[in-house]
Design an enzyme around this catalytic site. Sequence first.
Site, PDB file in Angstrom:
ATOM      1  CG  ASP A  10      -2.034  -1.242   1.332  1.00  0.00           C
ATOM      2  OD1 ASP A  10      -2.379  -1.595   0.186  1.00  0.00           O
ATOM      3  OD2 ASP A  10      -2.119  -1.897   2.181  1.00  0.00           O
ATOM      4  CE  LYS A  32      -4.363  -6.154   0.822  1.00  0.00           C
ATOM      5  NZ  LYS A  32      -5.105  -5.230   0.365  1.00  0.00           N
ATOM      6  CG  ASP A  59      -8.272  -6.025  -1.597  1.00  0.00           C
ATOM      7  OD1 ASP A  59      -9.288  -6.434  -1.703  1.00  0.00           O
ATOM      8  OD2 ASP A  59      -7.740  -5.810  -0.417  1.00  0.00           O
ATOM      9  CE  LYS A  61     -11.558  -4.362   0.490  1.00  0.00           C
ATOM     10  NZ  LYS A  61     -10.053  -4.150   0.544  1.00  0.00           N
ATOM     11  CG  LEU A  62     -13.419  -5.832  -9.128  1.00  0.00           C
ATOM     12  CD1 LEU A  62     -13.749  -6.949 -10.115  1.00  0.00           C
ATOM     13  CD2 LEU A  62     -13.622  -4.391  -9.671  1.00  0.00           C
ATOM     14  CG  HIS A  63     -20.577  -3.708  -4.645  1.00  0.00           C
ATOM     15  ND1 HIS A  63     -20.619  -3.117  -3.359  1.00  0.00           N
ATOM     16  CD2 HIS A  63     -21.451  -4.243  -5.056  1.00  0.00           C
ATOM     17  CE1 HIS A  63     -22.149  -3.295  -2.981  1.00  0.00           C
ATOM     18  NE2 HIS A  63     -22.459  -4.109  -4.029  1.00  0.00           N
ATOM     19  CG  ASP A  64     -21.189  -1.423 -11.134  1.00  0.00           C
ATOM     20  OD1 ASP A  64     -22.353  -1.439 -11.607  1.00  0.00           O
ATOM     21  OD2 ASP A  64     -20.322  -0.274 -11.513  1.00  0.00           O
ATOM     22  CB  ILE A  65     -25.281  -4.321 -12.788  1.00  0.00           C
ATOM     23  CG1 ILE A  65     -24.343  -3.249 -14.055  1.00  0.00           C
ATOM     24  CG2 ILE A  65     -26.059  -3.106 -11.949  1.00  0.00           C
ATOM     25  CD1 ILE A  65     -25.074  -3.077 -15.058  1.00  0.00           C
ATOM     26  CG  ASN A  67     -22.872  -6.556 -19.003  1.00  0.00           C
ATOM     27  OD1 ASN A  67     -22.571  -7.604 -19.495  1.00  0.00           O
ATOM     28  ND2 ASN A  67     -22.879  -5.450 -19.461  1.00  0.00           N
ATOM     29  CB  THR A  68     -20.450  -3.227 -14.513  1.00  0.00           C
ATOM     30  OG1 THR A  68     -21.591  -2.792 -15.417  1.00  0.00           O
ATOM     31  CG2 THR A  68     -19.263  -2.305 -14.623  1.00  0.00           C
ATOM     32  CB  THR A 115     -12.714  -4.678   9.411  1.00  0.00           C
ATOM     33  OG1 THR A 115     -11.942  -4.466   8.449  1.00  0.00           O
ATOM     34  CG2 THR A 115     -12.786  -6.082   9.385  1.00  0.00           C
ATOM     35  NE  ARG A 175      -0.643  -4.018  12.715  1.00  0.00           N
ATOM     36  CZ  ARG A 175      -1.167  -3.868  11.455  1.00  0.00           C
ATOM     37  NH1 ARG A 175      -1.105  -5.283  11.062  1.00  0.00           N
ATOM     38  NH2 ARG A 175      -1.581  -2.615  11.141  1.00  0.00           N
ATOM     39  N   GLY A 206       0.782  -6.061   5.857  1.00  0.00           N
ATOM     40  CA  GLY A 206       1.191  -4.758   5.298  1.00  0.00           C
ATOM     41  C   GLY A 206       2.109  -3.870   6.094  1.00  0.00           C
ATOM     42  NE  ARG A 207      -1.321  -0.231   8.350  1.00  0.00           N
ATOM     43  CZ  ARG A 207      -2.212   0.200   8.814  1.00  0.00           C
ATOM     44  NH1 ARG A 207      -2.511   1.431   9.136  1.00  0.00           N
ATOM     45  NH2 ARG A 207      -3.267  -0.733   8.898  1.00  0.00           N
TER      46      ARG A 207
HETATM   47  O1  C5P Z   1      -1.038  -2.475   7.217  1.00  0.00           O
HETATM   48  P1  C5P Z   1      -1.825  -3.664   7.475  1.00  0.00           P
HETATM   49  O2  C5P Z   1      -1.097  -4.934   7.585  1.00  0.00           O
HETATM   50  O3  C5P Z   1      -3.102  -3.417   8.379  1.00  0.00           O
HETATM   51  O4  C5P Z   1      -2.612  -4.160   5.815  1.00  0.00           O
HETATM   52  C1  C5P Z   1      -3.763  -4.734   5.733  1.00  0.00           C
HETATM   53  C2  C5P Z   1      -4.152  -4.564   4.389  1.00  0.00           C
HETATM   54  O5  C5P Z   1      -5.341  -5.414   4.175  1.00  0.00           O
HETATM   55  C3  C5P Z   1      -4.590  -3.374   3.775  1.00  0.00           C
HETATM   56  O6  C5P Z   1      -4.243  -3.629   2.307  1.00  0.00           O
HETATM   57  C4  C5P Z   1      -5.983  -3.160   3.944  1.00  0.00           C
HETATM   58  O7  C5P Z   1      -6.796  -2.405   2.859  1.00  0.00           O
HETATM   59  C5  C5P Z   1      -6.385  -4.771   3.673  1.00  0.00           C
HETATM   60  N1  C5P Z   1      -7.649  -4.970   4.307  1.00  0.00           N
HETATM   61  C6  C5P Z   1      -7.968  -4.785   5.804  1.00  0.00           C
HETATM   62  N2  C5P Z   1      -9.198  -5.277   6.413  1.00  0.00           N
HETATM   63  C7  C5P Z   1      -9.964  -5.690   5.580  1.00  0.00           C
HETATM   64  C8  C5P Z   1      -9.990  -5.984   4.315  1.00  0.00           C
HETATM   65  C9  C5P Z   1      -8.681  -5.673   3.642  1.00  0.00           C
HETATM   66  O8  C5P Z   1      -7.117  -4.542   6.407  1.00  0.00           O
HETATM   67  N3  C5P Z   1     -11.241  -5.986   6.166  1.00  0.00           N
END
Ligand code: C5P
Length: 226
Positions: A10, A32, A59, A61-65, A67-68, A115, A175, A206-207
């Site tokens: 990210d 990701k 990631d 997160k597609l959300h539409d009709i 066909n789209t 979340t 974590r 991620g972080r």
């Molecule tokens: O930095 P961190 O480990 O919190 O990153 C979590 C990753 O997971 C981010 O890319 C975030 O957008 C994604 N994510 C999330 N919670 C969700 C769905 C996706 O943290 N419910």
Amino acid sequence: MSNPVYLALDLPQLDAALALAQRVREHVGGIKLGLEFFCAHGHHGVHEIARLGLPLFLDLKLHDIPNTVAGAMQAIRVLEPAIVTVHAAGGRAMMEDAKAAAGEQCKVVAVTLLTSLDGRDLARTGVEGSAHDQVLRLAELARLSGLDGVVCSGHEVAAVHAAWKDGFLVVPGLRLPADGTAAGDQKRTVAPRQARDAGASVLVVGRPISRAADPLAAARAIEATL
Ligand code: C5P
């Protein structure tokens, strides 16, 4: 068993994202890329990251009709993602069409409930009952729609796994207990090992890696717990 950790890349700058991925590539199982990365760097950015040779999780997160969403799936198929997300709230026909358009090699996974939403937010959208029940309801809808699995938190993964034994379960918000990394905006975290033992197929991190003083050491430390 292959490494289930997907590094959430990210970072806004493509060069920095690429450099980080190169640094930790031996100690993660995939990368990701989220909506932010995709909107900023598009197919070009994905091609650059794909050169590392790791499986890619788009990631989006597609959300539409239906066909789209099916059209969007077809448009990203050339990128050969290993995993793509759609919103379960898009409904059964949307999920069925997304899966049909994704091709054999790509797992299509549903986001159940963001979340960032709590019980009160849910009530405001007219949904009665708890967030936990809504997650299980949408996971069941994803299963019936022929999807491969869902995204869920480390706290929900055991319950979803119990209800969907062969579901492909993607868990973010992880974590290490002693890594000293702030949880950031993730309110309820669990350890990677705990999530895997509860049934997670993919661990999104991620972080704890990208913001660590030493990302390589952090990736190694997480790998060592699995
Ligand atoms: O930095 P961190 O480990 O919190 O990153 C979590 C990753 O997971 C981010 O890319 C975030 O957008 C994604 N994510 C999330 N919670 C969700 C769905 C996706 O943290 N419910």
